[in-house]
Each structure stands twice: as structure tokens, then as C-alpha cells.
Write a protein that holds these residues in place. Structure first.
Motif, PDB file in Angstrom:
ATOM      1  N   TYR A  43      -1.169 -31.380 -11.495  1.00  0.00           N
ATOM      2  CA  TYR A  43      -0.428 -30.470 -10.613  1.00  0.00           C
ATOM      3  C   TYR A  43      -0.046 -29.232 -11.425  1.00  0.00           C
ATOM      4  CZ  TYR A  43       3.372 -28.843  -7.563  1.00  0.00           C
ATOM      5  OH  TYR A  43       4.197 -28.091  -6.772  1.00  0.00           O
ATOM      6  N   VAL A  44      -0.759 -28.116 -11.177  1.00  0.00           N
ATOM      7  CA  VAL A  44      -0.543 -26.886 -11.950  1.00  0.00           C
ATOM      8  C   VAL A  44      -0.290 -25.742 -10.978  1.00  0.00           C
ATOM      9  CG1 VAL A  44      -1.747 -27.405 -14.106  1.00  0.00           C
ATOM     10  CG2 VAL A  44      -3.072 -26.791 -12.106  1.00  0.00           C
ATOM     11  N   SER A  45       0.868 -25.119 -11.088  1.00  0.00           N
ATOM     12  CA  SER A  45       1.228 -24.016 -10.200  1.00  0.00           C
ATOM     13  C   SER A  45       2.162 -23.073 -10.959  1.00  0.00           C
ATOM     14  CB  SER A  45       1.903 -24.547  -8.929  1.00  0.00           C
ATOM     15  OG  SER A  45       3.130 -25.174  -9.249  1.00  0.00           O
ATOM     16  N   GLY A  46       2.787 -22.147 -10.226  1.00  0.00           N
ATOM     17  CA  GLY A  46       3.691 -21.199 -10.863  1.00  0.00           C
ATOM     18  C   GLY A  46       4.953 -21.825 -11.402  1.00  0.00           C
ATOM     19  N   GLY A  47       5.374 -22.963 -10.840  1.00  0.00           N
ATOM     20  CA  GLY A  47       6.611 -23.604 -11.295  1.00  0.00           C
ATOM     21  C   GLY A  47       6.422 -25.003 -11.827  1.00  0.00           C
ATOM     22  N   ASN A  48       5.187 -25.548 -11.819  1.00  0.00           N
ATOM     23  CA  ASN A  48       4.965 -26.937 -12.228  1.00  0.00           C
ATOM     24  C   ASN A  48       3.715 -27.061 -13.079  1.00  0.00           C
ATOM     25  OD1 ASN A  48       6.557 -27.278  -9.527  1.00  0.00           O
ATOM     26  ND2 ASN A  48       6.738 -29.221 -10.576  1.00  0.00           N
ATOM     27  N   THR A  49       3.802 -27.934 -14.062  1.00  0.00           N
ATOM     28  CA  THR A  49       2.654 -28.378 -14.843  1.00  0.00           C
ATOM     29  C   THR A  49       2.899 -29.840 -15.173  1.00  0.00           C
ATOM     30  OG1 THR A  49       2.333 -26.177 -15.797  1.00  0.00           O
ATOM     31  CG2 THR A  49       1.291 -28.026 -16.930  1.00  0.00           C
ATOM     32  N   GLN A  50       2.233 -30.732 -14.411  1.00  0.00           N
ATOM     33  CA  GLN A  50       2.482 -32.168 -14.542  1.00  0.00           C
ATOM     34  C   GLN A  50       1.184 -32.941 -14.373  1.00  0.00           C
ATOM     35  OE1 GLN A  50       5.338 -32.676 -11.377  1.00  0.00           O
ATOM     36  NE2 GLN A  50       7.089 -32.472 -12.744  1.00  0.00           N
TER      37      GLN A  50
ATOM     38  N   PHE B  78       3.158 -38.720 -16.005  1.00  0.00           N
ATOM     39  CA  PHE B  78       2.657 -39.161 -17.302  1.00  0.00           C
ATOM     40  C   PHE B  78       2.795 -38.071 -18.360  1.00  0.00           C
ATOM     41  CE2 PHE B  78       0.946 -42.308 -14.565  1.00  0.00           C
ATOM     42  CZ  PHE B  78       0.677 -43.423 -15.329  1.00  0.00           C
ATOM     43  N   GLY B  79       2.791 -36.837 -17.961  1.00  0.00           N
ATOM     44  CA  GLY B  79       2.928 -35.733 -18.908  1.00  0.00           C
ATOM     45  C   GLY B  79       3.297 -34.462 -18.166  1.00  0.00           C
ATOM     46  N   GLU B  80       3.933 -33.515 -18.883  1.00  0.00           N
ATOM     47  CA  GLU B  80       4.352 -32.273 -18.245  1.00  0.00           C
ATOM     48  C   GLU B  80       4.576 -31.208 -19.313  1.00  0.00           C
ATOM     49  OE1 GLU B  80       8.038 -32.829 -16.245  1.00  0.00           O
ATOM     50  OE2 GLU B  80       8.926 -33.978 -17.865  1.00  0.00           O
ATOM     51  N   THR B  81       4.898 -29.995 -18.871  1.00  0.00           N
ATOM     52  CA  THR B  81       5.207 -28.920 -19.803  1.00  0.00           C
ATOM     53  C   THR B  81       6.626 -29.076 -20.325  1.00  0.00           C
ATOM     54  OG1 THR B  81       5.401 -26.531 -20.032  1.00  0.00           O
ATOM     55  CG2 THR B  81       5.890 -27.445 -17.872  1.00  0.00           C
ATOM     56  N   LEU B  82       6.825 -28.680 -21.554  1.00  0.00           N
ATOM     57  CA  LEU B  82       8.144 -28.767 -22.170  1.00  0.00           C
ATOM     58  C   LEU B  82       8.949 -27.491 -21.977  1.00  0.00           C
ATOM     59  CD1 LEU B  82       7.185 -30.549 -25.519  1.00  0.00           C
ATOM     60  CD2 LEU B  82       8.116 -31.579 -23.442  1.00  0.00           C
ATOM     61  N   ASP B  83       8.342 -26.417 -21.532  1.00  0.00           N
ATOM     62  CA  ASP B  83       9.092 -25.159 -21.356  1.00  0.00           C
ATOM     63  C   ASP B  83       8.693 -24.470 -20.052  1.00  0.00           C
ATOM     64  OD1 ASP B  83       6.535 -24.249 -22.376  1.00  0.00           O
ATOM     65  OD2 ASP B  83       7.380 -24.498 -24.392  1.00  0.00           O
ATOM     66  N   ILE B  84       7.668 -23.625 -20.077  1.00  0.00           N
ATOM     67  CA  ILE B  84       7.290 -22.878 -18.875  1.00  0.00           C
ATOM     68  C   ILE B  84       6.026 -23.468 -18.279  1.00  0.00           C
ATOM     69  CG2 ILE B  84       8.360 -20.736 -19.660  1.00  0.00           C
ATOM     70  CD1 ILE B  84       5.608 -19.726 -20.462  1.00  0.00           C
ATOM     71  N   ALA B  85       5.803 -23.190 -16.979  1.00  0.00           N
ATOM     72  CA  ALA B  85       4.630 -23.698 -16.284  1.00  0.00           C
ATOM     73  C   ALA B  85       3.410 -22.822 -16.563  1.00  0.00           C
ATOM     74  CB  ALA B  85       4.899 -23.764 -14.778  1.00  0.00           C
ATOM     75  N   VAL B  86       2.224 -23.364 -16.248  1.00  0.00           N
ATOM     76  CA  VAL B  86       0.985 -22.629 -16.483  1.00  0.00           C
ATOM     77  C   VAL B  86       0.952 -21.345 -15.654  1.00  0.00           C
ATOM     78  CG1 VAL B  86      -1.511 -22.704 -16.230  1.00  0.00           C
ATOM     79  CG2 VAL B  86      -0.310 -24.681 -17.092  1.00  0.00           C
ATOM     80  N   GLY B  87       1.282 -21.468 -14.373  1.00  0.00           N
ATOM     81  CA  GLY B  87       1.249 -20.290 -13.521  1.00  0.00           C
ATOM     82  C   GLY B  87       2.216 -19.215 -13.970  1.00  0.00           C
TER      83      GLY B  87
ATOM     84  N   MET C 167       1.599 -36.562 -24.493  1.00  0.00           N
ATOM     85  CA  MET C 167       1.158 -36.296 -23.141  1.00  0.00           C
ATOM     86  C   MET C 167       1.733 -35.003 -22.587  1.00  0.00           C
ATOM     87  SD  MET C 167      -0.996 -38.559 -22.108  1.00  0.00           S
ATOM     88  CE  MET C 167      -0.948 -38.257 -20.363  1.00  0.00           C
ATOM     89  N   ASP C 168       2.502 -34.277 -23.396  1.00  0.00           N
ATOM     90  CA  ASP C 168       3.149 -33.051 -22.955  1.00  0.00           C
ATOM     91  C   ASP C 168       2.499 -31.843 -23.621  1.00  0.00           C
ATOM     92  OD1 ASP C 168       4.944 -34.574 -21.463  1.00  0.00           O
ATOM     93  OD2 ASP C 168       6.335 -34.768 -23.152  1.00  0.00           O
ATOM     94  N   VAL C 169       2.779 -30.662 -23.051  1.00  0.00           N
ATOM     95  CA  VAL C 169       2.261 -29.417 -23.595  1.00  0.00           C
ATOM     96  C   VAL C 169       3.410 -28.411 -23.683  1.00  0.00           C
ATOM     97  CG1 VAL C 169      -0.082 -29.730 -22.721  1.00  0.00           C
ATOM     98  CG2 VAL C 169       1.613 -28.566 -21.308  1.00  0.00           C
ATOM     99  N   SER C 170       3.237 -27.434 -24.572  1.00  0.00           N
ATOM    100  CA  SER C 170       4.208 -26.346 -24.727  1.00  0.00           C
ATOM    101  C   SER C 170       3.442 -25.029 -24.612  1.00  0.00           C
ATOM    102  CB  SER C 170       4.923 -26.428 -26.076  1.00  0.00           C
ATOM    103  OG  SER C 170       5.799 -25.337 -26.239  1.00  0.00           O
ATOM    104  N   LEU C 171       3.920 -24.133 -23.742  1.00  0.00           N
ATOM    105  CA  LEU C 171       3.173 -22.920 -23.432  1.00  0.00           C
ATOM    106  C   LEU C 171       3.886 -21.638 -23.828  1.00  0.00           C
ATOM    107  CD1 LEU C 171       1.956 -23.951 -19.856  1.00  0.00           C
ATOM    108  CD2 LEU C 171       0.732 -24.183 -22.009  1.00  0.00           C
ATOM    109  N   SER C 172       5.163 -21.697 -24.136  1.00  0.00           N
ATOM    110  CA  SER C 172       5.887 -20.466 -24.457  1.00  0.00           C
ATOM    111  C   SER C 172       5.378 -19.840 -25.753  1.00  0.00           C
ATOM    112  CB  SER C 172       7.385 -20.747 -24.542  1.00  0.00           C
ATOM    113  OG  SER C 172       7.645 -21.721 -25.548  1.00  0.00           O
ATOM    114  N   GLY C 173       5.031 -20.653 -26.742  1.00  0.00           N
ATOM    115  CA  GLY C 173       4.514 -20.120 -27.998  1.00  0.00           C
ATOM    116  C   GLY C 173       3.159 -19.452 -27.819  1.00  0.00           C
TER     117      GLY C 173
END
Length: 892
Positions: free
Chosen positions: A699-706, A718-727, A788-794
Motif C-alpha cells: 500500500y503506497v500512496s501520499g500518506g501511507n507506505t505499508q 508486516f512493514g512500513e515507513t519510519l518517517d515519510i510516505a513514498v508519495g 521490514m521497514d524503510v526510511s525515506l527522509s534521508g
């Protein structure tokens, strides 16, 4: 002058007459002004004389007053003094009146002088105009003289041409008379020659008659022998017809058995005819029995497709004893009720092919095609790039077509047919302008728009853009197609007009439906066999149908619930407001009756504020709902409930606007109100549209990454973003490099990345052929997966830092002759996508391994990205799985 003007054309004569009239009127005005000036000057002279007289009288009165004042005390007594004072006062009053009269006359004189000056100015202007018109008159006279000379020259030339023509005409008539005389003479000579020939022929016949009587007996004997042979040939021909019928029955039985075993080498259309007998390299024996069906089947296997040429007439075949009567061949034809007569005539001029294979009962899903051949699962024109499989490489497949029948009603329906499809909107406007051969086509059919389409293989085709549909052809199409195509036009062309306005433009001919001709050129037996084998070996997992089971249980418990339900759904958690109507049938299946959306677009470099987005939703809510009801063909009173986004992620102000509209409709029309979880709505819609059974959900959108999977009656993360979403990451970077927000920042980042990808893999995309600023490199960015998580802000911070590099060039700054060591916006977009999507594929693969699933479902706005679908497809293919994804109609 009159004679000269009379030689002019009517328009020029009228023009010159108007000039002369203007000059005459100006002269009349000058005469009138001069008369008025003389009158004004006389009046001014009279007034000057009156003023001088008043001035002299005033002096006399003043002197008389002064004298009386001096003499009064000494000469007059009191009575006389009083009388004198009275006279003095009267004299003073007369003096005052004289002064007033003098002032009035003075003012009149001043006014007359001003008027005189104005008249003089007007007179000067008229004099100038008269001089101008005089010059114009002189030029006109000169031009008239020149024109008269030119006219005389032309008349002289015309007279010479007339004389020449009359002379040539006389010569031609003389030649015609000579030809008639020659013709009469030649006819006489021919008549004489014919008479001589006839006489010679009679002489020859008389001489041959004597010799012919001796040979007649021999010829009669030979003729009797030939008649006897012909009778024997007819008997042999009848026996061959009987044997051919028996062979056809045997072949039909054999074909049915081969179909039941799904063997693609069956050839039900094989027949024997006089044309085939003359074209085969090895002639087929004339005597066969039912036991020789296998030999005939082997001979037919070498002809998967053959051109259908006109066969000889049955009478022609029976004229010779060595021919074999033809059996009827069932040639597939297009639906004549759909394609107009003129276009059917054009298709009839093409070489028609007859496919010796029946694919009507063999259907494939897009997920199977994507996993077996490659490419995405949502495009009509599927381009195979990095996802090219071994099967695609074997058959050299770089592009294949998957048209849907409801949007392309003129498409071929079976192998061997020709037809048309409607391709050319948006980014596809430059496609198929030149013939594109070697395209494998799969036609998509669906009973309802919400169910996954089944695709039938039609063969190998050549596509070429032809003339678009005219207004009569557009009006002949169904109403449902017109509504759907107008909505598709609005989406693909990014048209700001409403669907009704676009419909009006198509009706009037302002817009034209682009048309592409599909000409069948072959049938790939090996590809078809490979796809059938891949479908036979696929082992889908059991599907979770909890909601459907619950509805069926309700029906069993309460018979009154055995009816179809209509639900209106409203969504506006971000900058897109959408409304759709879904029909829930008695058997638990669903169908989407309408799905209308409108997006709030902000200028490049800016995001959308909650307050402004909420105002947009309030402005467009009722318009979208009315259009949604109109497209579905139902009334709001027919609805059973109203659903809206209530729980889950979203912006507060837009969600409140949507909730307000939903509550208002619920109260006004007494309809139940149903709140829907945002995340669950994305997942369930994706499962319903794609037919995924038990997938791992990304599930990848402007407010969710799961990364989500269903377990124990609920969805587990099972896994999600630790900071901001992909969108959110993609949108923020798009604002940094000033990409447009129309239709969305993520889409424009994808297009920039494609420019890089097209150069890297030497793939010529037709919609990118005129773009020069393509990227050249994959830049290093942080790869931040943590279990199982990702970080996108960096990653966002790192890619933004490249925009401060002196080597960075924006889209508008890139030149063809730039040095090699530059960083373009295409480089950054490509690097950002590749890095983030690789991280998402990694954690999704871990979830698949953990729960043992073979399916991946991508939902959310970012899930429309074709590059993400390709990368996920490569991973799923390596694990023997499939990828399911939705397009922009159901993902946002």
C-alpha cells in the motif's frame, strides 16, 4: 475624364467617384465658411463702431458731470441745486448703463473674435484638405490615364488572340473535314478488303469441305471415345466427393478430441479443394479412407495460416475429370453490424487469413501475460523493457497490445480477422503513424467492468493509423461507449472541459476519435502453446471471500434480502474528489456502474493546502455526484446506502467537506450512512478489480507506505515507513525541481525517469522521440531498509542536495551540446525511483516468503507507477508468482 472613368471596373469607378464627391463637398464647405467669415467680420466692425461711440459719449458725460459739480454751488440756489442733483444722478445712472452696455458689447466683441479665430482655423483645415484632395485628384487622373492605356493594350491583345483563335479554329475545322473524308475513304477500302477476304474464305471452305468429309468418320470415333472417358471421370468424381465427406467427419471428430486435450496443433478448418491441390508441393492422393485422418492432420499442421484467395466456381471444377470438388470453408468474419460499410470495404481489400486453430475457449489473465511475456498489467500498448522474459526474448517481443472490447468495439473477435481500435489520446497521439508490424494482440472481454478481463490471443498483426471517425460513425456507436470514451478523453488529454462538453465536441466534429487499422499477418503457434502450458501449470492459492460469504449467509437467513444493492461512494481524503456507484448483485458479485473524479491542481512548486482543498471539494461535490448518477443511469432515490471515507489517513478539512456532503444527502433522501476505512477501501477495491485471491499487499500512496497481509480476520502490517510516505517523498522532490502538479507530481517524476531509461536501454519510446534532455547516470543515494521497514527522509535530503551541485541542470537549462559531466532532472528522478522501489520490492519479497504467498497486490496512488510494477513483476516471476495492480481510476 468621364470616358476614361467609364473604362474602369465598377468597383474602382465607384471608389474614384466617392473621392470626387468628397472633394466637391469640401469646396462647398469652404465657400460657406468664407461667407460666414465675412458676415462675422461685418458684425465685429459694427460692434467696434458702437463701442467707440459709447466710449466718446462716456467722456462727454463725465466732463458734463464735473462741470456741473464745479458750477453748482455758485450758480444755483437751493431749489435749483436740488434739481441739478437729480439731473446729476440721472446722468450718473446713464453713465453706469453706458458702462454696462460697453462691457456687454466688449464681451460680444471678444466672443466674435474667438469665433472668427475658430472659423479661420477651420478655413485653414479646409484649405489643407482641398489641397490634399486636389493632389489625390491629380494622381487619380494620372492613374485613370494609365489604366485607360492598359485597357486599350489589353483590348488590342484580346483582338489579336481572338483573330489567332479564329484562324486556328478554321484550320481545325479544315483538318476535321479532311479526316472525315479520309475516314470515309478508309471505310470504303476496308469494305472492299472484307469482301475480298470473304471471297477467299468461301473458296477455302469449298476446297476443305471435300477433304473434311473424308476425316469426319475418324473424328466421330474419337469423340465417342472422349464421351466414354468423361462418363468414367464423373463416376470417379462422385466417389471422391463421398470419400471427402467421410474424411471431413473423421477430421471433425479428431479436432474435438484434440480440443479436449488442449493441444494447440489441431486444425479444424483443414479442407481439400481444387486450389489447394494445385498449390501443395506434394499432391494429396485422391483415394483416402477414414483411417488416414492422421496423415491428413499432419499435412494440415504445416499450414497454421493461409491466405484466403477466391476459389474456382463449382462448375469450373466439374468441367474436368481430374479436378476435385471443393468443400465449404468456414472463414471467420467481422461483425458487420458494428463496422461501417466503407471501412468494411477497406478491410475486404486486405489479404484475409484463415487460422487453423480455435482460441475462443482459451482465455488468459493480464497477470499471466505480464509474468510470462513481461510489461505492466494496465496499459493497452504494453512495452517490454527490463521485465522481458525468456519467452519474450525467444519470440523477439518488445511490444504487444491488449485492447479492451468495450472501449474498442471494432476490434477483431477471432484469429485471422482484421479490424480497428481507437488509440491516439494523450501520450499515444504519436503512435502507429507508420506501419508497426509483428504485434501480438490479446483482446480483452469482461461481463462486468469490475471483474478482471479475460484475454484471447488473436495472432500477429500490423497496426497503422488511418483516418479518424467522422460524425456519422461516432453517432453509430453505443451510448455507453460514448460516455466512457469521453471520460477517457478527459483523463488522457488532461482536458479541463466537462464530460458533457467533450461529448458535444465529438458530436459536432470538433474532436475526432483516432482510429488504428489492425491487419492480421500470422499466428504464433509456439507462443500460444507456451501460454497455454503456463496457464495449465499455474496453481492459484485459495481465495478469501469473507465479505461474499457473509452476504450469501444473509441471503439464506433472510429471503427479503435477495436483491441487488446500489451504493454511492464518496472519497476526498486528499486533493482528488471522487464519486462512484457500485452494484452488489444477488450472487455476491459486484460491478462498477460509474466512477467520476476531479483533481485540485496547484501551480508548479506549490503543494495543496487543506483549506483550499476543502473549498475545491465543496465546489465540485454536487457536480461530480450528478455526473456520476447520469453516467450510471440511475436516480439518487434508487440508492440503498451512501458510503464515505471516515477512518484512516487523510487531510482533516477535505475529509470534513466530504463527510458534510454525505450526511446532507443521507438526511435529505433518508439513506443509510456507511463510514469506510481508507486503507481497507484501497485493498478491497484492488482485490475486487484485479481478482487477487490471497495477496501480499503493498500500500503506497501520499500518506501511507505499508506491507500488509490478511490473517485471522484482520489485516496485519508486516512493514512500513519510519518517517515519510513514498508519495510525500516524490511530491516534495517534484516541488524542488519545479515539476508540474498536473495530473500529479509522481506521474511527472515517472515521465522524467522514463527519459533516462529510454537512453540507458536504447529503447525508442514514440512519445519521447522529440525530447533531448535525457539522463545519463544512476546517482548514489542511501539505501535505508531496516528489517521490514524503510526510511525515506534521508533519501529525500540526499537527492535534494544534488540540486545544489554546480553540475545540476534543470529541465529548461539542458542543451544538446552540454558537457558529459552534468546532472539532469531526469538523472535525479530515475535514481530516486530506482532506489525507493528497490527497497519496497525487497521488503515485499520478505513478506511473501514469510507467509508463503505467490501473489502481490499494489494499491494506492504510487501503485500506478509502471516502473514499480515492472520491478515487482521481475521479483514475482523469479518466485513463480504474479503481480496485480490497478490504474489511476481505482487507485486514488
Amino acid at each position: 475624364m468621364d470616358v476614361q472613368l467609364g473604362c474602369l471596373p465598377p468597383k474602382e469607378e465607384a471608389f474614384w467617384a466617392s473621392i470626387v464627391a468628397r472633394w466637391s463637398n469640401a469646396c462647398s464647405d469652404v465657400v460657406a465658411l468664407k461667407a460666414e467669415l465675412e458676415k462675422t467680420e461685418a458684425e465685429a466692425s459694427r460692434l467696434r463702431k458702437g463701442a467707440d461711440a459709447l466710449r466718446a459719449r462716456e467722456g462727454i458725460l463725465i466732463e458734463e458731470r464735473d462741470r456741473l459739480l464745479q458750477e453748482a454751488p455758485s450758480l444755483l440756489n437751493d431749489d435749483e441745486a436740488g434739481t441739478t442733483r437729480v439731473k446729476l444722478r440721472e446722468a450718473e445712472e446713464c453713465l453706469e448703463r453706458a458702462k454696462l452696455e460697453y462691457m456687454r458689447v466688449k464681451e460680444q466683441l471678444t466672443t466674435s473674435q474667438n469665433l472668427l479665430e475658430q472659423k479661420e482655423e477651420q478655413l485653414q483645415q479646409k484649405d489643407e484638405e482641398i489641397s490634399t484632395l486636389t493632389l489625390a485628384k491629380t494622381r487619380l487622373q494620372n492613374s485613370s490615364l494609365e489604366l485607360s492605356v492598359h485597357v486599350q493594350t489589353l483590348q488590342h491583345n484580346a483582338e489579336m488572340i481572338t483573330e489567332t483563335w479564329e484562324r486556328k479554329h478554321a484550320e481545325l475545322q479544315e483538318m476535321h473535314h479532311k479526316l472525315q473524308e479520309d475516314s470515309a475513304l478508309s471505310s470504303n477500302i476496308n469494305r472492299q478488303l472484307m469482301e475480298e477476304v470473304e471471297n477467299i474464305r468461301i473458296i477455302i471452305l469449298n476446297r476443305n469441305q471435300e477433304a473434311g468429309q473424308q476425316e469426319n468418320s475418324v473424328l466421330r470415333a474419337e469423340l465417342a471415345s472422349v464421351h466414354e472417358k468423361l462418363n468414367k471421370a464423373d463416376d470417379s468424381n462422385k466417389s471422391l466427393i463421398d470419400k471427402n465427406k467421410a474424411l471431413s467427419e473423421s477430421l471433425a471428430t479428431l479436432n474435438k478430441n484434440l480440443k479436449a486435450r488442449t493441444l494447440s496443433l489441431s486444425r479444424p478448418l483443414f479442407t481439400l479443394n481444387c486450389w489447394a491441390a494445385s498449390k501443395f508441393e506434394e499432391p494429396i492422393p485422391s483415394e483416402r479412407s477414414a483411417d488416414s485422418a492422421q496423415a491428413i492432420q499432419k499435412a494440415a499442421a504445416s499450414m497454421s495460416l493461409r491466405p484466403q484467395v477466391p476459389l474456382p466456381h463449382a462448375g469450373e471444377c466439374n468441367q474436368s475429370s481430374n479436378t476435385i470438388s471443393t468443400l465449404p470453408v468456414q472463414v471467420p468474419r467481422s461483425d458487420s453490424a458494428l463496422i461501417p460499410e466503407i471501412r468494411r470495404q477497406h478491410l475486404a481489400q486486405l489479404v484475409e487469413y484463415v487460422a487453423d486453430v480455435d482460441t475462443k475457449d482459451v482465455k488468459f489473465r493480464r497477470a499471466l501475460l505480464a509474468s510470462s511475456i513481461g510489461g505492466s498489467i494496465q496499459s493497452l500498448i504494453v512495452r517490454v523493457a527490463e521485465s522481458k522474459t525468456a519467452l519474450a526474448k525467444t519470440h523477439n517481443i518488445s511490444t504487444y497490445l491488449c485492447p479492451a472490447l468495450e472501449l474498442n468495439p471494432w476490434c477483431p473477435l477471432s484469429p485471422g480477422q482484421h479490424g480497428y481500435m481507437f488509440v491516439g489520446l494523450g501520450q499515444e497521439r504519436e503512435t502507429f503513424l507508420q506501419p508497426h508490424s509483428g504485434l501480438n494482440i490479446f483482446i480483452g472481454r469482461a461481463q462486468t467492468r469490475s471483474k478482471p478481463k479475460d484475454y484471447q490471443y488473436l495472432g500477429v498483426y500490423t497496426a497503422l493509423r488511418v483516418a479518424g471517425l467522422n460524425t456519422d460513425e461516432w453517432r453509430s456507436l453505443s451510448e455507453e461507449f460514448k460516455i466512457g470514451y469521453c471520460a477517457t478523453t478527459k483523463e488522457k488529454n488532461k482536458d479541463s472541459r466537462t464530460v458533457d462538453a467533450i461529448r458535444t465536441a465529438y458530436d459536432s466534429g470538433e474532436l475526432v476519435v483516432p482510429c488504428v487499422r489492425l491487419q492480421c499477418t500470422g499466428f504464433n503457434d509456439q507462443l500460444f502453446t507456451s501460454l497455454v502450458s503456463a496457464q495449465a501449470t499455474a496453481t492459484p492459492a485459495p481465495r478469501l471471500i469473507i465479505s461474499k460469504k457473509r452476504r450469501l449467509d444473509d441471503v439464506r437467513e433472510d429471503p427479503s434480502k435477495q436483491k441487488s444493492y446500489l451504493a454511492l461512494g464518496l472519497e476526498g481524503s486528499a486533493n482528488k474528489f471522487g464519486a462512484g456507484i457500485i452494484k452488489h448483485s444477488r450472487d455476491g458479485s459486484t460491478s462498477v456502474l460509474s466512477n467520476i473524479r476531479h483533481t485540485y491542481i496547484t501551480p508548479p512548486g506549490e503543494g495543496f493546502q487543506p483549506k483550499d482543498t476543502a473549498l475545491h471539494h465543496r465546489e465540485w461535490a454536487l457536480k461530480i455526484i450528478k455526473q456520476c448518477l447520469f453516467q450510471s443511469g440511475i436516480s439518487i432515490h434508487d440508492l440503498d446506502c451512501i458510503c464515505y471515507t471516515k477512518e484512516g489517513p487523510g487531510m482533516g478539512a477535505p475529509l470534513q467537506s466530504v463527510a458534510l456532503v454525505a450526511r446532507m444527502l443521507s438526511l435529505m433522501y433518508s439513506k443509510p450512512l456507511v463510514g469506510v476505512n481508507h486503507c481497507v477501501g484501497h485493498i478491497e477495491m484492488g482485490r475486487e478489480i484485479t481478482g487477487a485471491q490471497n495477496p501480499v499487499v503493498l500500500y503506497v500512496s501520499g500518506g501511507n507506505t505499508q506491507v500488509i497481509a490478511y490473517s485471522r480476520q484482520c489485516y496485519r502490517i508486516f512493514g512500513e515507513t519510519l518517517d515519510i510516505a513514498v508519495g510525500n517523498c516524490l511530491d516534495r522532490f517534484a516541488r524542488v525541481i519545479d515539476l508540474s502538479n498536473d495530473p500529479s507530481p509522481g506521474y511527472n517524476i515517472e515521465q522524467e525517469a522514463k527519459r533516462h531509461d529510454s537512453l540507458k536501454h536504447h529503447i525508442v519510446f514514440e512519445e519521447l522521440t522529440r525530447i533531448s534532455h535525457r539522463g545519463r547516470r544512476l546517482l548514489p543515494l542511501p539505501y535505508a531498509t531496516k528489517g521490514m521497514d524503510v526510511s525515506l527522509s534521508g533519501i529525500l535530503t540526499s537527492v535534494e542536495a544534488f540540486t545544489m551541485d554546480k553540475r545540476f541542470r534543470r529541465v529548461t537549462q539542458v542543451q544538446e551540446n552540454d558537457e558529459e559531466d552534468v546532472i539532469t532532472a531526469a538523472d535525479l528522478c530515475f535514481s530516486l525511483q530506482e532506489t525507493i522501489f528497490a527497497m519496497l520490492v525487497e521488503i515485499t519479497e520478505r513478506a511473501m516468503a514469510h507467509i508463503g504467498s505467490k501473489e502481490v497486490l499494489i494499491v494506492g496512488g504510487v501503485g500506478c507507477n509502471e516502473r514499480l510494477q515492472e520491478m515487482m513483476g521481475v521479483m514475482a516471476q523469479e518466485r513463480g508468482g504474479q503481480v496485480f495492480a490497478t490504474d489511476e481510476r481505482t487507485s486514488k
